[in-house]
Motif scaffolding. Structure first.
Motif, short mmCIF file in Angstrom:
data_model
loop_
_atom_site.label_atom_id
_atom_site.label_comp_id
_atom_site.label_asym_id
_atom_site.label_seq_id
_atom_site.Cartn_x
_atom_site.Cartn_y
_atom_site.Cartn_z
N UNK A 1 1.01 -1.26 0.09
CA UNK A 1 0.09 -0.02 0.02
C UNK A 1 0.84 1.36 -0.08
N UNK A 2 1.99 1.35 0.86
CA UNK A 2 3.05 2.42 0.66
C UNK A 2 3.58 2.60 -0.70
N UNK A 3 3.98 1.47 -1.14
CA UNK A 3 4.67 1.50 -2.64
C UNK A 3 3.48 2.09 -3.66
N UNK A 4 2.25 1.84 -3.54
CA UNK A 4 1.28 2.28 -4.49
C UNK A 4 0.61 3.51 -4.00
N UNK A 5 0.47 3.75 -2.76
CA UNK A 5 -0.38 5.17 -2.37
C UNK A 5 0.48 5.97 -1.27
N UNK A 6 1.82 5.61 -1.08
CA UNK A 6 2.34 6.41 -0.20
C UNK A 6 2.65 7.96 -0.20
#
Length: 206
Positions: free
Chosen positions: A54-59
């Motif tokens: 999630x951090x990689x996608x939306x961070x």
């Protein structure tokens, strides 16, 4: 992360024990519904992987926190996975101290004015009143009199219809679990339904 970023957001969905294989769809639906911060609980299936992905996608577009952090080990694993803030259902001084030393905002759970003050004096910038529905909005209004400087996030038993009452009473935000991320949406892959539910929560708390 600056805690003020969280303070600007009224709703923080709590993703508890969500199916890993549906986690990306759930987060995307919440984002599409206007959500800009989420909490992924550490007892969820592959929680650390969900946080990482999630951090990689939306961070850059959404704050990603870890919830149900009950020990220093939980805290270390959450931060290593990339959690941008830490949330716990209780106030554990060792967890708070570790998160602060790692320069990661931590929001411990409290239930009494004494716990609120103790957590505040330990250096936290925000506390989580849990379970909030047991005490109700009136408690927040009363406690914010003498403890005006303490920022309160409320979680536990709050609904779309009652959320505004807690904010009006002085809470800075609402942690919303199954009342927002409804089981039927996940079971039937009804991501449009989840998008609309998120929009409705945000609309109700403006």
């Amino acid at each position: 992360m600056d805690i003020n970023q969280l303070k600007s957001l009224s709703i923080i969905p709590v993703l508890r024990k969500i199916p890993y294989e549906k986690s990306k769809d759930i987060v995307q639906a919440l984002f599409d519904g206007g959500i800009r911060a989420i909490e992924i609980t550490m007892e969820s299936d592959r929680a650390e992987l969900i946080i990482q992905e999630t951090v990689a996608e939306f961070g850059e577009k959404m704050l990603v926190g870890a919830g149900t952090v009950l020990s220093i080990d939980d805290c270390k694993r959450a931060i290593k996975a990339g959690a941008q803030f830490i949330v716990s259902p209780a106030f554990d001084e060792t967890v708070v101290a570790y998160a602060i030393s790692a320069n990661v905002p931590v929001i411990p759970g409290v239930f009494t004015p004494s716990e609120m003050l103790k957590a505040h004096n330990a250096g936290v910038a925000m506390v989580k009143l849990f379970p909030a529905s047991v005490l109700g909005p009136g408690f927040i209004k009363d406690v914010k009199g003498p403890l005006a400087d303490i920022q309160i996030l409320t979680t536990g038993g709050i609904t779309k219809e009652t959320a505004r009452d807690y904010l009006d009473a002085g809470a800075v935000g609402i942690g919303a679990g199954s009342a927002l991320i409804k089981k039927e949406f996940i079971a039937s892959n009804d991501w449009i339904g989840l998008v609309n539910e998120a929009k409705a929560w945000i609309q109700n708390t403006k």
